[in-house]
Design an enzyme around this catalytic site. Sequence first.
Site, PDB file in Angstrom:
ATOM      1  N   HIS A 262       0.990  -1.523   0.285  1.00 30.08           N
ATOM      2  CA  HIS A 262      -0.285  -0.570   0.214  1.00 30.08           C
ATOM      3  C   HIS A 262       0.841   1.252  -0.509  1.00 30.08           C
ATOM      4  CE1 HIS A 262      -2.848   2.309   0.750  1.00 30.08           C
ATOM      5  NE2 HIS A 262      -2.198   3.174   2.331  1.00 30.08           N
ATOM      6  N   ASP A 264       1.234   5.314  -0.588  1.00 31.41           N
ATOM      7  CA  ASP A 264      -0.106   6.206  -0.419  1.00 31.41           C
ATOM      8  C   ASP A 264       0.775   7.200  -1.195  1.00 31.41           C
ATOM      9  OD1 ASP A 264      -1.566   6.676   1.581  1.00 31.41           O
ATOM     10  OD2 ASP A 264      -0.107   6.372   3.224  1.00 31.41           O
ATOM     11  N   ASP A 374      -7.157   1.778   2.690  1.00 29.24           N
ATOM     12  CA  ASP A 374      -7.316   2.825   3.593  1.00 29.24           C
ATOM     13  C   ASP A 374      -7.839   3.863   3.936  1.00 29.24           C
ATOM     14  OD1 ASP A 374      -5.421   4.397   5.667  1.00 29.24           O
ATOM     15  OD2 ASP A 374      -4.135   4.691   4.200  1.00 29.24           O
ATOM     16  N   HIS A 578      -6.148  10.173  -1.093  1.00 25.70           N
ATOM     17  CA  HIS A 578      -6.462  10.145   0.700  1.00 25.70           C
ATOM     18  C   HIS A 578      -5.671  10.404   1.780  1.00 25.70           C
ATOM     19  CE1 HIS A 578      -4.970   5.626   0.916  1.00 25.70           C
ATOM     20  NE2 HIS A 578      -4.698   6.329   1.398  1.00 25.70           N
TER      21      HIS A 578
END
Length: 1006
Positions: A262, A264, A374, A578
């Site tokens: 994951h 970001d 997330d 996000h």
Amino acid sequence: MHDDRNLVEARLKRVLEERIRPAIYPESVPLDVAVWHAPGEPVPVAEGLAAEPEPIAVGARWGAPWGTSWFRVTGTVPEAWAGRTVEAILDLGFDENMPGFQCEGLVYRPDGTPVKGLNPRNQWVRVGAPVEGGEEVRLHVEAASNPVILDYHPFLPTRLGDKETAGSEPQYTLARMDLAVFDEVVWQLVIDLEVLGELMAELPVESARRWDILRAVEKALDAVDLQDVNATAAQARARLETVLSEPAVPSAHRISAVGHAHIDSAWLWPLRETVRKVARTTSNMTALLEDEPEFVFAMSQAQQWAWVKEHRPEVWARVKKAVADGRFVPAGGMWVESDTNMPGSEAMARQFVHGKRFFLDEFGVENDEAWLPDTFGFAAGLPQIIKAAGSKWLLTQKISWSQTNKFPHHTFRWEGIDGTRIFTHFPPVDTYNCSMKGSEIAHAARNFKDKGAARHSLAPTGWGDGGGGTTREMVAKAARLRDLEGSATVVWETPQEFFEKAEAEYPEPPVWVGELYLELHRATLTSQARTKQGNRRSEHLLREAELWAATAAVRTGFAYPYEQVDRIWKTVLLHQFHDILPGSSIAWVHREARRTYERVAEELGAVIDAAQHALAGEGPIPLVFNAAPHTREGVPAGGASTPAVEGRTTLADRPGGGHILDNGLLRVEIDADGLVVSAYDIEADRETIAPGRAANLLQLHPDLPNMWDAWDVDEFYRNTVTDLTDVDEIAAGDDGASVRVVRSFGSSRVTQRLSLAPGERRLLLDTEVDWHETEKFLKLAFPLDVHAERYASETQFGHFHRPTHTNTSWEAAKFEACNHRFVHLEEPGWGVAIVNDSTYGHDVTRTVRTEGDRGTTTTVRVSLLRAPRFPDPETDQGVHRFRHALVPGASVGDAVREGWRINVPERRVTGAREVAPLVSVDADAVVVTAVKLADDGSGDVVVRFHEAHGGRTRATLTAGFEVGGVTATDLLERPLTDVPAPERDGNRVSLRLRPFELVTLRFTRA
């Protein structure tokens, strides 16, 4: 038998840590190391390889914050190591407890070929297996000295979050840089003992299986010669074969492991660093796929794939091959893993349009799943958008972070505002960085809420962000857990394979209706107001640019800016990631975002201006272009003409101080403190403001959450409030229809203009805040004389209702929530709307008056500004401008219309002719959100619209051009085969829409 369990377990821990793990590399020789520090931003690979480095020793400090250092390591494999496996151990100064949040590196060969990433849990580079001895080793490491922002003492204010303020102090100490013999037998023994030790700790003490493992581990440790681990490791492994070969029970929980990292797209690092993080991770994962035939890796976020293609073509070639082999899987079908609460309707749709189209164009892959592990909660309009994009599944994980209520399902159907249901999975492993630890696997099995009806769950496996993804240790553990007594079973599978199995075994799961509200991170609806304003305004500018450019293209042959609009959409979508749009990134990210939004506005403004002038021609007629989806002042939606304004506004002094604004529809009293003490709906003979209360009330709260400063606002903030009623100045406006109010507090200043235009049933509030507070929360309150047990909050392609009461813990937890352009409250026959141009967070509370009429006061408070100090210590400092409107007597349709009106201002152009709309609709409940030319360049006109009031409606859509044919499509503008063909009569299409139904029509031109 005597209980010696604790003794054996303590022995395992010490021997494993102090003797067996160190024996993985029994022999080593140091490498020669030299370094070149790039003077500014990262340089191209060729430049880094060609630079002349200077010697550096292990133990030396290196790496200014956000710097790049190119290390060259050289050495010779000893002749005595012939026939053995050799690896380079390159430790840049890693802290193994921080995978993803510190320095990282990408290893290259001298010819520029990428090898793999270096990360805290992944420091090795294979040199040979086996080696011949005497080989010359030369490797280059592009090392990023990213500073640690989220440290062991988290949330401390830091200036490291922006290169402009981070300084130049070296961040890291160069650690081990060696050539070493890799003893795979010892490494396998370590994995054996870790898997069994972790499994043992999760089994009941009274279970026979736990004791079987304990005795086997004890025998294995007895077989290890602590002075010669390498010679005895195979013998120790042999004593574990029986307990490692016992199969799982038939009812064991089944876990689909999906390799994952994951990443970001921006957070505690800038966008440019994410480009490199993705390159390091994809290099790691393509290398691991070559070594591990059963391993499968999935990567989401088409933007990150595009970065690899653009910036690292040599890595891209490896990725494309792995995708073709079916083992490197494009996941999710979105441009980025965006926030889903705040993006507008079209933006949320375009996340899927651009994400899915990228994977289709590049690989021919159609994503059936949305992948959002997330994201900070999920808006109630999302299921319909997922389905309209041609997908049918959703994966998330973040709901496990909720503080108050535990979500009751792990596999369920999620129903959106229009009734669309999406098969949804929420992994019970409760992490999107699973590392195959026994505690994680056991937790997934114990935690799974749907036992008895289902037995499959998914585990995203790998270190995220800068952690480098899945490791060889995780793969080795998964191999042992494939069929092991006492454990859930683990198999590597693609997301599609998991969802097909899960849906087949659980065809009728429970249903969850409405938003998936995250009971945490509520302040992300307010933090970094400029970023949120930039997003909202960019969304509406894109709508305008597409509308006017399409209209001009059809009417005048104007060159539709396909590539430009596509590029700008992708830029705006990226910034909806996000941690960007929610305001939870470092200062550098938001500084760059502000500049990006300024460029977007300038570029789109030029497109809009050129298209409007092409439509209007050269002439003296004053025209107003109306891009909103409703007629206003006689100007049709999507058209241009001369407006017709009727009525007048009077401004009078108010007895006792203040002013009264009256336009025959509303009479608004503003007292001497600049507060709205009355907003009287003349036609309805109805007061809006609760008795004894005042609206336009600014309220200030202390705001220091227990954790996650930029993310969280904790409910105790409400315990202390200061009403900002002191006024510096109140004066009538020169226009005769407004009042100016100035007030100061702390180190800040607020200037407001309250205006009531002729013919409008709305009080407009323009608020400018010069904000210089710290750890404070600023609200704007409207106490309304409305008895309502629920209120409507706009979301994508419609609205949904939240309760105003707190009967249950689920309701109480929603003390801060999201809306788009409006909130609306009503009693039967009369309602009130609060509309905004750029805010999202709000709260709604109710009290019953104990005196007087004993009516109900329902208070809507808009969240304006916060001032957290982490991760950006200067969050929101400076000047901000907001627009809100109080709309008494509003139906939900009025709320929809006024919400659009305040967000899409009219544009005035002098021209030769009026402009008829390219598309018009005869029903107020049908809102057109997009008018554009088809993305494929065919010249077809695409129109997207939805029912916005929450009821069934009939309507006629009329095209302002000759239509050759019309087709209902999905969001990607592909024909739908499972819906009836639209009813067409010439240029008119008859519509029947269910509540909140979303429709996309594609018109060919005759």
